[in-house]
Design a protein around this motif. Sequence first.
Motif, PDB file in Angstrom:
ATOM      1  N   LYS A  53       0.822  -1.214   0.000  1.00  0.00           N
ATOM      2  CA  LYS A  53       0.000   0.000   0.000  1.00  0.00           C
ATOM      3  C   LYS A  53       0.858   1.266   0.000  1.00  0.00           C
ATOM      4  CE  LYS A  53      -2.207  -1.299   3.682  1.00  0.00           C
ATOM      5  NZ  LYS A  53      -3.138  -1.278   4.839  1.00  0.00           N
ATOM      6  N   ASN A 110      -2.380  -7.766  -1.959  1.00  0.00           N
ATOM      7  CA  ASN A 110      -2.264  -8.030  -0.531  1.00  0.00           C
ATOM      8  C   ASN A 110      -2.871  -9.369  -0.140  1.00  0.00           C
ATOM      9  OD1 ASN A 110      -0.770  -6.026   0.788  1.00  0.00           O
ATOM     10  ND2 ASN A 110      -2.430  -4.559   0.623  1.00  0.00           N
ATOM     11  N   PHE A 123      -4.697  -3.481  -5.651  1.00  0.00           N
ATOM     12  CA  PHE A 123      -3.991  -3.464  -4.370  1.00  0.00           C
ATOM     13  C   PHE A 123      -4.527  -4.565  -3.454  1.00  0.00           C
ATOM     14  CE2 PHE A 123      -2.664   1.061  -5.167  1.00  0.00           C
ATOM     15  CZ  PHE A 123      -1.311   0.875  -4.940  1.00  0.00           C
TER      16      PHE A 123
END
Length: 226
Positions: A166, A207, A203
């Motif tokens: 991030k 993750n 994103f």
Amino acid sequence: MLFDKIQTMMPVLLDGTVDVLNIFVWTVVLSVPLGFLVALGRNLNLGMHIGRVQIRPLSWVIQFYQLIMRGTPLMLQLMFVMYAPSYLFGMKVDRFQATILAFAINYAAYFGEIFRSGIDSIPRGQYEAAKMLGYTKTQTFFHIILPQVVKRVIPPTGSEFMVLIKDSALANVIGQPQLFDAAKKLMTGSSSILPLIIAGFIFLVLNAIVEYAFKLLEKKLDYYKG
């Protein structure tokens, strides 16, 4: 119509994703070993005694470094690494190199604290038992202590890896291209928030992959229950 828009945006966003992965990989490659050295430096009993006070300059320097890295914004550190050499010495710094350097020294401070905590969590009795069995300090650390430390630091290290994914968006502050930068440009050109939504989803996927990988690693090392 929506599918056509997404199809048009994806090549640019995928290029930004590659930039994110480059930042991620290079930061990990540099910061994890450096963080390990930071942890060892904090734990080394180097120094001298003055009266009853032990002076440990190396440990103090490392703690001061960690305080700066953890106590100031990464965005500020990026700007300092990028622009300070130019103002102070007239040197030009490559944006990608500045990004990696700032990320590496920042995350090394966090990894160093994670690894130090992992090392300190091992009971002193294990060191004494290894000494009784004839192990050297090096053998004790690498064969007995380190495997336990690795298992204990997996969860917090995985969390830092996810934060790093991030945080790559912060590279935008010094003009380093990456996913968030690509999404902003597409949003301006299309007058739509769709690029930001897609970037957020990417994103999230990245993750999720990191989290899954660390869960597999933690499960693989679950044979050790210490």
